[in-house]
Design a protein around this motif. Structure first.
Motif, PDB file in Angstrom:
ATOM      1  N   GLN A  35       0.825  -1.205   0.000  1.00 19.38           N
ATOM      2  CA  GLN A  35       0.000   0.000   0.000  1.00 19.38           C
ATOM      3  C   GLN A  35       0.862   1.259   0.000  1.00 19.38           C
ATOM      4  N   GLU A  36       1.926   1.261   0.794  1.00 21.87           N
ATOM      5  CA  GLU A  36       2.806   2.426   0.838  1.00 21.87           C
ATOM      6  C   GLU A  36       3.504   2.626  -0.506  1.00 21.87           C
ATOM      7  N   ALA A 156       0.760   7.791   5.704  1.00 15.54           N
ATOM      8  CA  ALA A 156      -0.403   6.904   5.763  1.00 15.54           C
ATOM      9  C   ALA A 156      -0.903   6.747   7.190  1.00 15.54           C
ATOM     10  N   TRP A 160      -6.830  10.737   8.296  1.00 14.68           N
ATOM     11  CA  TRP A 160      -7.421  11.430   7.155  1.00 14.68           C
ATOM     12  C   TRP A 160      -8.936  11.297   7.240  1.00 14.68           C
ATOM     13  N   ILE A 163     -10.376   9.571   3.738  1.00 16.96           N
ATOM     14  CA  ILE A 163      -9.222   9.083   2.991  1.00 16.96           C
ATOM     15  C   ILE A 163      -9.462   9.229   1.490  1.00 16.96           C
ATOM     16  N   TYR A 226      -4.178   2.589   7.235  1.00 17.02           N
ATOM     17  CA  TYR A 226      -4.650   3.967   7.270  1.00 17.02           C
ATOM     18  C   TYR A 226      -5.434   4.228   8.546  1.00 17.02           C
ATOM     19  N   TRP A 254      -8.928   5.197  -2.565  1.00 16.70           N
ATOM     20  CA  TRP A 254      -8.271   5.764  -1.393  1.00 16.70           C
ATOM     21  C   TRP A 254      -6.994   6.487  -1.798  1.00 16.70           C
ATOM     22  N   ALA A 255      -6.762   7.648  -1.181  1.00 20.05           N
ATOM     23  CA  ALA A 255      -5.521   8.430  -1.326  1.00 20.05           C
ATOM     24  C   ALA A 255      -5.320   8.992  -2.723  1.00 20.05           C
TER      25      ALA A 255
END
Length: 284
Positions: A35-36, A156, A160, A163, A226, A254-255
């Motif tokens: 994910q990162e 992350a 948020w 998100i 997250y 997301w993001a």
């Protein structure tokens, strides 16, 4: 994976449900390293788009966007280059449409002082998917220096809310007799729940549509890496008799649109429900 996806890609659940496309979970759902890596790639793409075209000579940004959203990402405890015999931070394989990430070597790259190194590695791996041989890091080093990621740190672990921000849904009719229109929708990103309804105006005849949109909020699970809320939109479309023509539950990517950017950020491509075309936006 899913645009820019992506990370956790833009998910559309249209009744009946259709299977997610290949790579939509980046190979390892719930894998924080994956994910990162994915979110970093999305950030790189957004920032590269802000550079002058002359600085992007030789880079097909459409291909890069496609790679970031479709290459399958997977992580391993450690990773060794089988040809050279040495441990490496990542291995790309355009032939297999995969990037493998070394979790042991990725962990120290999370440090603030390693931001440039982290971004350079991610871009380096993806450049091979757009036909650029970046073996000596020449192109990735120069591009990352220009976008200065050390000035725009994505965290992350930050809370948020949400998100996956969306404050506009634009609409259009698939069939329009010429004097029929349908307004879009505006949303407050800070509101956890919202209900909206719009109907076509003008001489619409069989093109008449009424659209209902309900926004709901959910807590991001710990496995996602997250912190905060994410939104989903339940959209239904009916005709002039009240008959439901279609329904979809939309979870924006997301993001996708969290970072500083001028103008509007398109959260999705077009999707269609009951003869109405929809597109999600976050406008600043």
């Amino acid at each position: 994976m899913k645009p820019l996806n992506a990370l956790l890609a833009f998910a559309i659940f249209i009744l009946p449900l259709v299977p997610a496309r290949a790579g939509s979970d980046h190979g390892n759902p719930g894998d924080i390293t994956v994910q990162e890596f994915s979110v970093t790639a999305a950030d790189i793409y957004i920032r590269l788009k802000l550079l002058p075209a002359s600085e992007l000579a030789g880079i097909d940004m459409n291909r890069l966007y496609g790679a970031i959203n479709n290459v399958i990402l997977m992580s391993r405890d450690t990773l060794v280059d089988e040809f050279r015999g040495n441990e490496v931070p990542a291995l790309n394989s355009p032939e297999k449409n995969t990037i493998l990430i070394n979790r042991r070597m990725w962990a120290p790259l999370r440090a603030t002082e390693e931001t440039v190194a982290r971004y350079t590695l991610v871009l380096h791996e993806f450049l091979f998917f757009v036909g650029i041989d970046d073996k000596e890091f020449h192109r990735s080093n120069s591009l990352i220096a220009m976008i200065r990621p050390q000035d725009f740190k994505f965290n992350a672990g930050r809370i948020w809310n949400p998100i996956n921000p969306v404050n506009k849904i634009s609409t259009d009719l698939v069939y329009n007799p010429g004097n029929c229109s349908l307004k879009g929708f505006a949303f407050d990103t800070q509101a956890q729940e919202e209900d909206k309804e719009e109907a076509t105006a003008g001489d619409c005849g069989e093109a008449y549509r009424s659209v209902k949109v309900r926004k709901a909020s959910f807590q991001a699970p710990p496995s996602s890496g997250y912190k905060g809320l994410f939104h989903r939109f339940d959209i239904s479309v009916a005709d002039g008799t009240g008959k439901e023509l279609g329904q979809a539950i939309i979870e924006p990517e997301w993001a996708r649109c969290l970072l500083p950017e001028e103008g509007g950020c398109a959260v999705s491509g077009k999707f269609f429900v009951g003869g109405v075309e929809f597109k999600l936006w976050f406008t600043r």
